[in-house]
Design a protein around this motif. Sequence first.
Motif, PDB file in Angstrom:
ATOM      1  N   PRO A   1     -23.108 -12.652 -61.243  1.00  0.00           N
ATOM      2  CA  PRO A   1     -24.590 -11.587 -60.937  1.00  0.00           C
ATOM      3  C   PRO A   1     -25.545 -12.095 -61.722  1.00  0.00           C
ATOM      4  CG  PRO A   1     -22.428 -10.509 -61.805  1.00  0.00           C
ATOM      5  CD  PRO A   1     -22.083 -11.623 -61.475  1.00  0.00           C
ATOM      6  N   THR A   2     -26.744 -12.081 -61.692  1.00  0.00           N
ATOM      7  CA  THR A   2     -27.825 -12.162 -61.886  1.00  0.00           C
ATOM      8  C   THR A   2     -28.421 -10.706 -62.025  1.00  0.00           C
ATOM      9  OG1 THR A   2     -28.831 -13.244 -60.120  1.00  0.00           O
ATOM     10  CG2 THR A   2     -28.081 -14.744 -61.872  1.00  0.00           C
ATOM     11  N   PRO A   3     -29.591 -10.454 -63.147  1.00  0.00           N
ATOM     12  CA  PRO A   3     -30.107  -9.188 -63.103  1.00  0.00           C
ATOM     13  C   PRO A   3     -31.632  -9.688 -61.482  1.00  0.00           C
ATOM     14  CG  PRO A   3     -30.440 -10.330 -64.985  1.00  0.00           C
ATOM     15  CD  PRO A   3     -29.712 -11.030 -64.600  1.00  0.00           C
ATOM     16  N   GLN A   4     -32.146 -10.272 -61.534  1.00  0.00           N
ATOM     17  CA  GLN A   4     -32.828 -10.921 -60.547  1.00  0.00           C
ATOM     18  C   GLN A   4     -32.367 -10.622 -58.934  1.00  0.00           C
ATOM     19  OE1 GLN A   4     -32.949 -15.142 -61.368  1.00  0.00           O
ATOM     20  NE2 GLN A   4     -34.634 -14.529 -59.492  1.00  0.00           N
ATOM     21  N   ARG A   5     -30.759 -10.517 -58.990  1.00  0.00           N
ATOM     22  CA  ARG A   5     -30.583 -10.013 -57.688  1.00  0.00           C
ATOM     23  C   ARG A   5     -29.867  -9.260 -57.543  1.00  0.00           C
ATOM     24  NH1 ARG A   5     -29.039 -14.630 -54.750  1.00  0.00           N
ATOM     25  NH2 ARG A   5     -27.017 -13.292 -54.339  1.00  0.00           N
TER      26      ARG A   5
ATOM     27  N   ALA B   1     -29.857 -17.951 -50.858  1.00  0.00           N
ATOM     28  CA  ALA B   1     -31.307 -17.743 -51.193  1.00  0.00           C
ATOM     29  C   ALA B   1     -31.751 -19.287 -51.326  1.00  0.00           C
ATOM     30  CB  ALA B   1     -31.843 -16.846 -51.858  1.00  0.00           C
ATOM     31  N   ALA B   2     -31.496 -19.564 -52.154  1.00  0.00           N
ATOM     32  CA  ALA B   2     -31.945 -21.453 -52.647  1.00  0.00           C
ATOM     33  C   ALA B   2     -32.052 -22.575 -50.969  1.00  0.00           C
ATOM     34  CB  ALA B   2     -31.325 -21.543 -53.675  1.00  0.00           C
ATOM     35  N   ILE B   3     -30.741 -22.421 -50.599  1.00  0.00           N
ATOM     36  CA  ILE B   3     -31.111 -23.142 -49.330  1.00  0.00           C
ATOM     37  C   ILE B   3     -31.273 -22.801 -48.533  1.00  0.00           C
ATOM     38  CG2 ILE B   3     -29.228 -23.208 -47.543  1.00  0.00           C
ATOM     39  CD1 ILE B   3     -26.554 -23.673 -50.026  1.00  0.00           C
ATOM     40  N   ARG B   4     -31.841 -21.140 -48.089  1.00  0.00           N
ATOM     41  CA  ARG B   4     -32.906 -20.959 -47.051  1.00  0.00           C
ATOM     42  C   ARG B   4     -34.102 -21.269 -47.675  1.00  0.00           C
ATOM     43  NH1 ARG B   4     -34.002 -13.839 -47.120  1.00  0.00           N
ATOM     44  NH2 ARG B   4     -35.222 -14.702 -44.691  1.00  0.00           N
ATOM     45  N   GLN B   5     -34.419 -21.165 -48.727  1.00  0.00           N
ATOM     46  CA  GLN B   5     -35.718 -21.590 -49.346  1.00  0.00           C
ATOM     47  C   GLN B   5     -36.282 -22.505 -48.831  1.00  0.00           C
ATOM     48  OE1 GLN B   5     -37.885 -19.504 -50.424  1.00  0.00           O
ATOM     49  NE2 GLN B   5     -39.445 -21.006 -49.975  1.00  0.00           N
TER      50      GLN B   5
ATOM     51  N   ILE C   1     -30.975 -11.237 -49.907  1.00  0.00           N
ATOM     52  CA  ILE C   1     -32.368 -10.515 -49.911  1.00  0.00           C
ATOM     53  C   ILE C   1     -33.698  -9.761 -50.852  1.00  0.00           C
ATOM     54  CG2 ILE C   1     -32.951  -7.889 -48.926  1.00  0.00           C
ATOM     55  CD1 ILE C   1     -30.448  -8.219 -46.558  1.00  0.00           C
ATOM     56  N   ALA C   2     -32.712  -9.485 -52.065  1.00  0.00           N
ATOM     57  CA  ALA C   2     -32.892  -8.528 -52.978  1.00  0.00           C
ATOM     58  C   ALA C   2     -33.959  -9.625 -54.001  1.00  0.00           C
ATOM     59  CB  ALA C   2     -32.351  -8.147 -54.575  1.00  0.00           C
ATOM     60  N   GLU C   3     -33.341 -11.388 -54.088  1.00  0.00           N
ATOM     61  CA  GLU C   3     -34.079 -12.002 -54.878  1.00  0.00           C
ATOM     62  C   GLU C   3     -35.114 -13.039 -53.723  1.00  0.00           C
ATOM     63  OE1 GLU C   3     -31.454 -15.759 -55.986  1.00  0.00           O
ATOM     64  OE2 GLU C   3     -32.735 -16.606 -56.143  1.00  0.00           O
ATOM     65  N   SER C   4     -35.423 -12.300 -52.420  1.00  0.00           N
ATOM     66  CA  SER C   4     -36.056 -13.177 -51.544  1.00  0.00           C
ATOM     67  C   SER C   4     -37.263 -12.706 -51.828  1.00  0.00           C
ATOM     68  CB  SER C   4     -35.783 -13.716 -50.129  1.00  0.00           C
ATOM     69  OG  SER C   4     -35.691 -12.052 -49.861  1.00  0.00           O
ATOM     70  N   GLY C   5     -37.434 -10.944 -52.302  1.00  0.00           N
ATOM     71  CA  GLY C   5     -38.078 -10.285 -52.384  1.00  0.00           C
ATOM     72  C   GLY C   5     -39.118  -9.562 -51.257  1.00  0.00           C
TER      73      GLY C   5
END
Lengths: 179, 109
Positions: free
Chosen positions: B62-66, B23-27, A25-29
């Motif tokens: 874990p990554t900072p953008q998440r 998230a990538a699969i969703r995209q 959710i955070a990544e999708s923004g």
Amino acid sequence: MNSWLLGVLARALEPSDRHAVLGDIAESGEGIFPALRDLLGLIIRRQAALWTTWQPWLALLGIGIVAGASLSRIAGGFTGGIFQQWRTYEKYGVHYATGVTPRQDFAFLACLAAGLIVWSWTSGFVLQSLSGRAAWVTWLVFCLALWTCVCFSSQRSAEHFWERAAACRRFATHTFWST
Amino acid sequence: MLGEFEYLLLSAAARLGDEAYGAAIRQEIETATGSRCSIGALYTTLDRLEAKGFVSTRMGDPTPQRGGRPKRMVRVTAKGVEEATAFYNAVTTASRGVVWAVPPAGGRV
């Protein structure tokens, strides 16, 4: 606030799932409302999947409703008994006449209290063991059943108490004032 | 036999390879279909595919953008590749000779 709300809701998920989903959710923004809708959708799907087995149903019907109702009757009897004794002693300074001695009455209430503790613990243990992740629903139903029955039986006990108290008063008035 | 959403998910995961995660699969699915893909549908389908042995998942770094949260990495198994291939062949065979054109008003397909 937004992430706090999502974090609170996400507690309904398994810890590993929770972190991955919140990260996605955070990544999708996406905004708070689409995020909430997504999260709620996942929680509902996960909960629905839990109810495809027989264990939560047994916990809900067998423990939540049946055991909850009987437990509330014991609790109602116990609180009613304590309440009657306390109010009678406070108002009239005597032991409420139940047909047994105060010592026997105390022993009865002590047994009732022990029964209440054992029955509560057993119900809680079985409920949690059978429900698994669906526990919050079965606990909610269990508490509602318990609360409803306790309120109902306490009200009946209180009504019964005041009827008995009025009869006591009539009896005392008749006995002491007529002589 | 796979469902169409299961096939979409497997295809997206196969295309992404080592970078396949929620998230990538969703995209990828949203780009391919042009419609929104809910997280609920994605994760429940992922669970179902994992239970059937068509994909395997593990928690990534874990990554900072998440927000410091880990990814759920997805890998298509050999069994998953077989099933996706069977689905693709079935759809290709069923589509042979079919021309998807909008019929004129009052006409038949």
